[in-house]
Write a protein that holds these residues in place. Structure first.
Motif, short mmCIF file in Angstrom:
data_model
loop_
_atom_site.label_atom_id
_atom_site.label_comp_id
_atom_site.label_asym_id
_atom_site.label_seq_id
_atom_site.Cartn_x
_atom_site.Cartn_y
_atom_site.Cartn_z
N VAL A 335 0.85 -1.19 0.00
CA VAL A 335 0.00 0.00 0.00
C VAL A 335 0.89 1.24 0.00
CG1 VAL A 335 -1.75 1.24 1.33
CG2 VAL A 335 -1.79 -1.26 1.25
N ASP A 337 2.54 4.55 1.02
CA ASP A 337 2.67 5.24 2.30
C ASP A 337 2.46 6.72 2.04
OD1 ASP A 337 3.97 6.72 4.51
OD2 ASP A 337 4.57 4.71 5.18
N VAL A 338 1.72 7.37 2.92
CA VAL A 338 1.41 8.79 2.72
C VAL A 338 2.69 9.62 2.60
CG1 VAL A 338 1.15 9.25 5.20
CG2 VAL A 338 0.00 10.72 3.55
N ARG A 339 3.75 9.21 3.30
CA ARG A 339 5.01 9.98 3.25
C ARG A 339 5.67 9.86 1.88
NH1 ARG A 339 6.74 7.07 8.72
NH2 ARG A 339 5.59 5.50 7.56
#
Lengths: 355, 186
Positions: A335, A337-339
């Protein structure tokens, strides 16, 4: 009404029941087994029928039969099971049978794994079965929307006499979020004068068939379908926007990934980067109209997908060369990662991406 | 965002039910919540993790990438996720099974010997709720009373007889956390 905590799979099942679906034919597969589990218990409570078929090939053909008889009917599966259904989906499209198929996508190709993925985009939006056809494809991004979208899916299926696919990544099936079930359920199923309910119920013969051996007749059906698909494409494109005001870097993402992108956009805005998000709700028809209108104001697009880059092709077609379109993806059940998404946005912002 | 909790362990430790229980209780309090599980194909012994996001506004990403609280139910979970915790975040380690020490010095570490405590209470199954009790005490995110009410909704009816033992476990966990706080302040 107070909210209750529900799994995505359960919300799809409850949404289907509330949409008047009374027939389910399917075969369990992770990550959508909770959906079959839920409907096995729930459908008999409302006088419906749940049947575990011997295979996905059987399931989709049972759907064909029930749909031909005018019932609101559905099936569901994941990756490998959906692949087995492709022939049946083509038959449903050719015979113009309203039906709903749910795909909780998992890592592939092959047997793959049970982790979340969006790698069935091409299969759904471009047609994994044979012949010239389209399914309407809906991609919810919250558990509430998974419930609500089912009513919409059955309505669209009936309205256009067309199979509709509801598509989410596997983890959305197991994710739990608060759901408002809403008030009384009132379902209006349109009359189906074409359904094969027996000569006692309709004048003359009703025939459901996709076998047209004379090319002139097949072309006539193809042209009729083409006209229908054009109408759907004009009327049914849906997308959501988030922080798009003044955005020069526009993310495009669907399903759960769009939620990760919302977080990334929030963080980017907090850093003074003008980022925004477009979330296609309908994957087919793809919201090319809306995306196309943003092209002249956008410095660069970034599609974020859990695949090697599938939806990016539709974004590129909508943008039509007026701005560069980039892709960031995680594969195999991983998935984003927002970062990492934020890092991509920063790269585009600081780099010479765009014009 | 109020808390982003990551609960990591192996199948059979109750990590997923703990997450569901916490999410359910916070929803009762009117919070926005999201619960996201990750598990392997094994019925027991495989990876079994979940993230619970608790917020006072609409939740964008439900993925817990940077937890404010990490519950590590075994050694490998601590090893794997310790580095993800936000600075000044909280690590609750199940010291019955976690053998390794936390290597960071910018997080608060609270060891709770959950398995030993559960055995002393006569039910090894309640270890997860001893840990949850500690989390409730340390974060104040929701009261034990609301969690106790949620047990009725989260547990299938055939297990409702076990609710009193689980409530005692929550209380025991809270007490252990209180004792730890006193030690921290000395």
């Amino acid at each position: 009404m107070s909210k209750i905590l529900m799994k995505g799979n359960e919300a799809i099942g409850e949404g289907a029941v509330r949409a008047g679906c009374r027939y389910f034919f399917g075969y369990p597969i992770t990550p959508q087994s909770e959906l079959t589990h839920y409907l096995a218990k729930r459908l008999p409570e409302v006088g419906g029928l749940f049947l575990q078929a011997e295979s996905e090939v059987a399931s989709i053909n049972m759907v064909y039969g029930a749909a031909a008889a005018g019932a609101r009917v559905m099936t569901s599966s994941s990756g490998p099971g959906i692949s087995l259904m492709q022939e049946g989906l083509s038959f449903l499209a050719g015979s113009e049978l309203p039906s709903v198929v749910v795909n909780l996508m998992r890592g592939g190709p092959g047997l793959g794994n049970i982790a979340p993925s969006q790698s069935d985009y091409f299969q759904a939006a471009k047609g994994g079965g044979h012949g010239d056809y389209h399914m309407i494809v809906l991609a919810p991004n919250t558990v509430q929307e998974m419930l609500d979208t089912m009513g919409n899916a059955f309505d669209l299926a009936d309205k256009y006499r067309n199979p509709v696919m509801v598509m989410a990544d596997g983890v959305m099936g197991q994710m739990m979020e608060p759901v408002d079930l809403g008030g009384d359920v009132r379902v209006e199923i349109p009359p189906k004068s074409w359904a094969t309910t027996g000569m006692a119920h309709h004048a003359g013969k009703n025939v459901i068939n996709s076998c047209l051996v004379i090319p002139e007749e097949m072309e006539e059906l193809n042209l009729k379908l083409e006209k229908k698909y054009k109408e759907i494409s004009q009327k049914e494109q849906v997308c959501d926007e988030y922080m798009l005001e003044g955005a020069d870097i526009v993310l495009v993402a669907f399903g759960l990934v769009s939620r990760i992108c919302m977080s990334a956009v929030e963080k980017a805005r907090a850093m003074g980067i003008k980022a925004g998000l477009i979330r296609p709700v309908t994957l087919w028809p793809f919201p090319a109209g809306f995306i196309g209108k943003t092209a002249d104001k956008t410095r660069a697009y970034l599609t974020v997908e859990m695949n090697m880059g599938q939806m990016i092709e539709d974004v590129k077609l909508a943008v039509c060369g007026r701005a560069p379109v980039y892709h960031y993806g995680r594969l195999g059940g991983m998935v984003p990662d927002v970062r990492d998404v934020l890092a991509e946005i920063k790269n585009l912002h600081e780099g010479d991406a765009g014009r | 965002m109020i808390e982003a909790v990551y609960i990591a362990g192996h199948g059979g430790q109750g990590t997923l039910s703990t997450g569901q229980l916490l999410a359910n209780a916070c929803l009762k309090e009117g919070k926005f919540v999201a619960y996201l599980p990750f598990y392997g194909v094994e019925k027991r012994g495989g990876v079994s993790n979940c993230g619970v996001t608790i917020s006072d506004q609409r939740i964008s990403s439900p993925f817990v990438a940077e937890p404010t609280v990490l519950i590590a139910m075994n050694s490998i979970s601590l090893e794997k996720y310790e580095s993800a915790v936000v600075p000044d975040g909280l690590v609750i380690a199940n010291s019955s099974l976690v053998e390794n020490a936390v290597t960071r010095d910018d997080v608060r570490v609270v060891p709770i010997p959950a398995n030993e405590e559960a055995e002393q209470m006569g039910d090894p199954m309640v270890a997860n709720n001893i840990i949850l009790g500690a989390l409730l005490e340390l974060t104040g995110v929701v009261s034990i009373q609301i969690v106790a009410e949620s047990l009725k909704e989260v547990l299938p009816e055939r297990h409702h007889g076990k609710i009193p033992a689980n409530v005692r476990a929550l209380e025991r966990g809270a007490e252990l956390a209180r004792r730890h706080k006193i030690r921290e302040n000395k």
